[in-house]
Enzyme design. Structure first.
Site, PDB file in Angstrom:
ATOM      1  N   TYR A 105      41.934  36.537  24.851  1.00 14.15           N
ATOM      2  CA  TYR A 105      43.391  36.187  24.015  1.00 14.15           C
ATOM      3  C   TYR A 105      43.048  36.222  22.642  1.00 14.15           C
ATOM      4  CZ  TYR A 105      44.260  33.667  28.562  1.00 14.15           C
ATOM      5  OH  TYR A 105      44.440  33.382  29.877  1.00 14.15           O
ATOM      6  N   GLU A 141      49.205  26.887  30.817  1.00 10.00           N
ATOM      7  CA  GLU A 141      48.718  27.078  29.328  1.00 10.00           C
ATOM      8  C   GLU A 141      50.419  26.993  28.468  1.00 10.00           C
ATOM      9  OE1 GLU A 141      45.527  29.214  28.953  1.00 10.00           O
ATOM     10  OE2 GLU A 141      46.074  29.454  26.936  1.00 10.00           O
ATOM     11  N   TYR A 185      48.515  34.318  24.615  1.00  4.72           N
ATOM     12  CA  TYR A 185      48.784  34.614  26.071  1.00  4.72           C
ATOM     13  C   TYR A 185      49.914  33.490  26.507  1.00  4.72           C
ATOM     14  CZ  TYR A 185      47.398  33.289  30.895  1.00  4.72           C
ATOM     15  OH  TYR A 185      47.634  33.177  32.395  1.00  4.72           O
TER      16      TYR A 185
HETATM   17  P1  NAD Z   1      43.310  38.338  38.106  1.00  3.87           P
HETATM   18  O1  NAD Z   1      42.843  39.061  36.861  1.00  3.87           O
HETATM   19  O2  NAD Z   1      42.341  38.328  39.074  1.00  3.87           O
HETATM   20  O3  NAD Z   1      44.232  39.178  38.859  1.00  3.87           O
HETATM   21  C1  NAD Z   1      45.131  40.017  38.098  1.00  3.87           C
HETATM   22  C2  NAD Z   1      45.403  41.470  38.844  1.00  3.87           C
HETATM   23  O4  NAD Z   1      46.390  42.028  38.064  1.00  3.87           O
HETATM   24  C3  NAD Z   1      44.220  42.275  38.584  1.00  3.87           C
HETATM   25  O5  NAD Z   1      43.812  42.783  39.762  1.00  3.87           O
HETATM   26  C4  NAD Z   1      44.612  43.478  37.591  1.00  3.87           C
HETATM   27  O6  NAD Z   1      43.900  44.465  37.738  1.00  3.87           O
HETATM   28  C5  NAD Z   1      45.847  43.310  38.007  1.00  3.87           C
HETATM   29  N1  NAD Z   1      46.771  44.184  36.730  1.00  3.87           N
HETATM   30  C6  NAD Z   1      46.828  43.749  35.640  1.00  3.87           C
HETATM   31  N2  NAD Z   1      47.316  44.584  34.843  1.00  3.87           N
HETATM   32  C7  NAD Z   1      47.977  45.442  35.565  1.00  3.87           C
HETATM   33  C8  NAD Z   1      48.598  46.642  35.666  1.00  3.87           C
HETATM   34  N3  NAD Z   1      49.162  46.980  34.211  1.00  3.87           N
HETATM   35  N4  NAD Z   1      49.040  47.546  36.326  1.00  3.87           N
HETATM   36  C9  NAD Z   1      48.658  47.068  37.854  1.00  3.87           C
HETATM   37  N5  NAD Z   1      48.063  46.074  37.808  1.00  3.87           N
HETATM   38  C10 NAD Z   1      47.517  45.197  36.995  1.00  3.87           C
HETATM   39  O7  NAD Z   1      44.046  36.926  37.748  1.00  3.87           O
HETATM   40  P2  NAD Z   1      44.555  35.920  38.942  1.00  3.87           P
HETATM   41  O8  NAD Z   1      43.783  34.589  38.628  1.00  3.87           O
HETATM   42  O9  NAD Z   1      44.731  36.489  40.144  1.00  3.87           O
HETATM   43  O10 NAD Z   1      46.115  35.436  38.122  1.00  3.87           O
HETATM   44  C11 NAD Z   1      47.058  36.140  38.878  1.00  3.87           C
HETATM   45  C12 NAD Z   1      48.469  35.598  37.939  1.00  3.87           C
HETATM   46  O11 NAD Z   1      48.304  34.063  37.897  1.00  3.87           O
HETATM   47  C13 NAD Z   1      48.294  36.096  36.256  1.00  3.87           C
HETATM   48  O12 NAD Z   1      49.615  36.278  36.153  1.00  3.87           O
HETATM   49  C14 NAD Z   1      47.872  34.937  35.517  1.00  3.87           C
HETATM   50  O13 NAD Z   1      48.419  34.758  34.546  1.00  3.87           O
HETATM   51  C15 NAD Z   1      48.315  33.679  36.546  1.00  3.87           C
HETATM   52  N6  NAD Z   1      47.487  32.345  36.262  1.00  3.87           N
HETATM   53  C16 NAD Z   1      46.391  32.274  37.186  1.00  3.87           C
HETATM   54  C17 NAD Z   1      45.524  31.114  36.955  1.00  3.87           C
HETATM   55  C18 NAD Z   1      44.501  30.643  37.794  1.00  3.87           C
HETATM   56  O14 NAD Z   1      44.229  29.766  37.853  1.00  3.87           O
HETATM   57  N7  NAD Z   1      43.689  31.651  38.566  1.00  3.87           N
HETATM   58  C19 NAD Z   1      45.934  30.205  36.202  1.00  3.87           C
HETATM   59  C20 NAD Z   1      47.052  30.362  35.366  1.00  3.87           C
HETATM   60  C21 NAD Z   1      47.869  31.341  35.481  1.00  3.87           C
HETATM   61  N1  UDP Z   2      34.283  26.822  29.106  1.00  2.62           N
HETATM   62  C1  UDP Z   2      32.916  26.563  28.604  1.00  2.62           C
HETATM   63  N2  UDP Z   2      31.874  26.935  29.058  1.00  2.62           N
HETATM   64  C2  UDP Z   2      32.155  28.532  29.372  1.00  2.62           C
HETATM   65  C3  UDP Z   2      33.316  28.758  29.810  1.00  2.62           C
HETATM   66  C4  UDP Z   2      34.550  27.943  29.238  1.00  2.62           C
HETATM   67  O1  UDP Z   2      32.747  25.269  28.237  1.00  2.62           O
HETATM   68  O2  UDP Z   2      31.022  29.064  29.780  1.00  2.62           O
HETATM   69  C5  UDP Z   2      35.593  25.754  28.776  1.00  2.62           C
HETATM   70  C6  UDP Z   2      36.660  26.406  27.905  1.00  2.62           C
HETATM   71  O3  UDP Z   2      36.226  26.186  26.492  1.00  2.62           O
HETATM   72  C7  UDP Z   2      37.722  25.688  28.254  1.00  2.62           C
HETATM   73  C8  UDP Z   2      37.602  25.379  29.841  1.00  2.62           C
HETATM   74  O4  UDP Z   2      36.100  25.699  29.843  1.00  2.62           O
HETATM   75  O5  UDP Z   2      37.756  24.549  27.598  1.00  2.62           O
HETATM   76  C9  UDP Z   2      38.024  26.248  30.864  1.00  2.62           C
HETATM   77  O6  UDP Z   2      38.081  27.561  30.428  1.00  2.62           O
HETATM   78  P1  UDP Z   2      38.587  28.701  31.469  1.00  2.62           P
HETATM   79  O7  UDP Z   2      38.154  29.854  30.590  1.00  2.62           O
HETATM   80  O8  UDP Z   2      38.419  28.585  32.819  1.00  2.62           O
HETATM   81  O9  UDP Z   2      40.116  28.674  31.150  1.00  2.62           O
HETATM   82  P2  UDP Z   2      41.142  27.680  30.820  1.00  2.62           P
HETATM   83  O10 UDP Z   2      41.357  26.572  31.607  1.00  2.62           O
HETATM   84  O11 UDP Z   2      40.983  27.416  29.197  1.00  2.62           O
HETATM   85  O12 UDP Z   2      42.669  28.571  30.640  1.00  2.62           O
END
Ligand code: NAD
Ligand code: UDP
Length: 389
Positions: A105, A141, A185
């Site tokens: 980000y 976020e 982001y």
């Molecule tokens: P991830 O990075 O594992 O999955 C995202 C997928 O999108 C990847 O496989 C990537 O290759 C694909 N992608 C990105 N840009 C692309 C493009 N231009 N064309 C085709 N494919 C593309 O992430 P995730 O954890 O599975 O997250 C999925 C969604 O959920 C995201 O929008 C993320 O912002 C949101 N999200 C996830 C979490 C979490 O806890 N995992 C938290 C907050 C938000």
């Molecule tokens: N963080 C940490 N050590 C690491 C990676 C992340 O202390 O090696 C902290 C980061 O600063 C944040 C929290 O862990 O406070 C969660 O980070 P993450 O990257 O999972 O994503 P976020 O919840 O901030 O979206």
């Protein structure tokens, strides 16, 4: 397969789902769930398919139990004319595609903003123009910092839930200054939420917005040097797993004081399935999806992961398992942090009757068992090669 009924007792018709970002962490679990437990079809779009290859027909004549209900289209939505056609072929579009690792980000803010806002625009437009329902993945976020974080550390109101609980329809979105590029982001996600909401209000787009609160589990991100770049910085679960696998100290950014609520991916996927199959209850809503009972500081997470990993690997922990690092050293200039993230669950409870189940200990135990089994040998091999050379 027995026919499925929705929460109002109506039979659920099999759907064709265009899933953008199907090859990622959440996408891979959602595809698995849809193949194992439902009759729905998936048109999966992504640049990578590694995390869903086990669901695709192997091409050697073996027929998987779900047959050809899942198709993979390798494409980048930034520039691929097939996108609109695939959306037109579907009943529902789920957009997961994003750059969503905090290390990007502040270091790649342009890519982050383009990925989370500009690249999502055609998806919203094609859904709106073609009358397709959209489930769009945003993030917790978008809430940014809590109101309470601006009070003095010992102020009694910091204990008042109205100063920290995050509610979809009431909490403000509080970001840092522009030079704190961490918020690129959150800001891009907020604007695409507003655009989707406006498409709903002005043009009748049927939408649901999901705000995930730290979903974690197997296949999240990558292990640097094994299935990702050796200098890459994934999210905290993979950072800490990587350190545990290599018997290195877990790095606590700025003292590890930030608080997070972690939810098991399999619990969260149940919520998404309810949204998919109950459009009348999910359309027009923004849903927090998290586990308010699993709150820890990042330091507590590190301690618990160390203990759980020692149990699953049967290796004793290091004498000093953690080390403090500054955010500037770890993430570079422009990093900032969300202080605390507890989701209010009223809306998802009322609309979908959903609640998370898995405790933090249990979800870490199954996830770290997976990490140990999947990466343990590969890491030992690269470490012994490094010593030999
Ligand atoms: P991830 O990075 O594992 O999955 C995202 C997928 O999108 C990847 O496989 C990537 O290759 C694909 N992608 C990105 N840009 C692309 C493009 N231009 N064309 C085709 N494919 C593309 O992430 P995730 O954890 O599975 O997250 C999925 C969604 O959920 C995201 O929008 C993320 O912002 C949101 N999200 C996830 C979490 C979490 O806890 N995992 C938290 C907050 C938000
Ligand atoms: N963080 C940490 N050590 C690491 C990676 C992340 O202390 O090696 C902290 C980061 O600063 C944040 C929290 O862990 O406070 C969660 O980070 P993450 O990257 O999972 O994503 P976020 O919840 O901030 O979206």
């Amino acid at each position: 397969m027995v026919s499925r009924i929705d929460l109002d007792g109506n039979p659920i018709k099999p759907l064709t789902i265009c899933m953008i970002g199907a090859g990622g962490f959440i996408g891979s679990h959602l595809c698995e769930k849809l193949m194992n437990d439902t009759p729905h079809r998936v048109l999966g779009l992504d640049v990578y398919s590694d995390k869903i290859n086990h669901l695709l027909q192997p091409g050697d004549g073996t027929v998987l139990p779900w047959g050809d209900r899942i198709q993979f289209h390798k494409l980048n939505i930034k520039h691929d004319s097939r996108l609109e056609g695939l959306i037109k072929m579907s009943d529902l579009v789920i957009n997961l595609a994003a750059i969503c690792t905090p290390a990007d980000y502040n270091t790649r803010p342009l890519d982050t903003i383009y990925s989370n806002f500009i690249d999502a625009l055609p998806v919203v437009k094609y859904c709106s123009e073609n009358g397709k329902r959209l489930i769009h993945f945003s993030t917790c976020e978008v809430y940014g910092k809590t109101i309470g974080s601006f009070l003095p550390k010992d102020h009694p109101l910091r204990q008042d839930p109205s100063y920290y609980i995050l509610k979809e329809d009431a909490s403000p979105c509080i970001f840092g200054s522009i030079e704190k590029q961490r918020w690129s982001y959150a800001c891009a996600k907020q604007l695409i939420e507003r655009l989707i909401y406006a498409e709903g209000a002005e043009n009748g787009l049927e939408f649901t917005i999901v705000r995930p609160f730290n979903w974690i589990g197997p296949r999240m991100d990558f292990i640097p040097g094994i299935d990702g770049p050796s200098e890459g910085v994934p999210r905290v679960l993979a950072c800490f797993s990587n350190a545990l696998l290599r018997r290195q100290q877990l790095k606590l950014v700025d003292g590890g004081e930030s608080q997070r609520t972690f939810i098991y991916i399999k619990d969260a996927i149940e919520a998404v399935l309810l949204m998919i199959e109950n459009p009348a209850r999910a359309n027009g809503h923004i849903f927090n999806v998290g586990n308010p009972n699993n709150e820890v500081t990042v330091r507590q997470l590190a301690e618990m992961m160390t203990e759980v990993y020692s149990k699953v690997s049967e290796e004793p922990p290091l004498d000093v398992p953690t080390v403090d690092v500054s955010s500037k050293e770890f993430y570079g200039m422009g990093y900032d942090d969300s202080d605390k993230r507890i989701p209010d669950m009223t809306i998802i409870n009322k609309q979908l009757g959903w609640n998370p189940k898995t405790s933090l200990w249990d979800l870490l135990e199954s996830t770290l068992t997976y990490q140990h089994r999947t990466y343990g040998e590969a890491i030992k091999k690269t470490m012994s090669e490094a010593i030999a050379s």
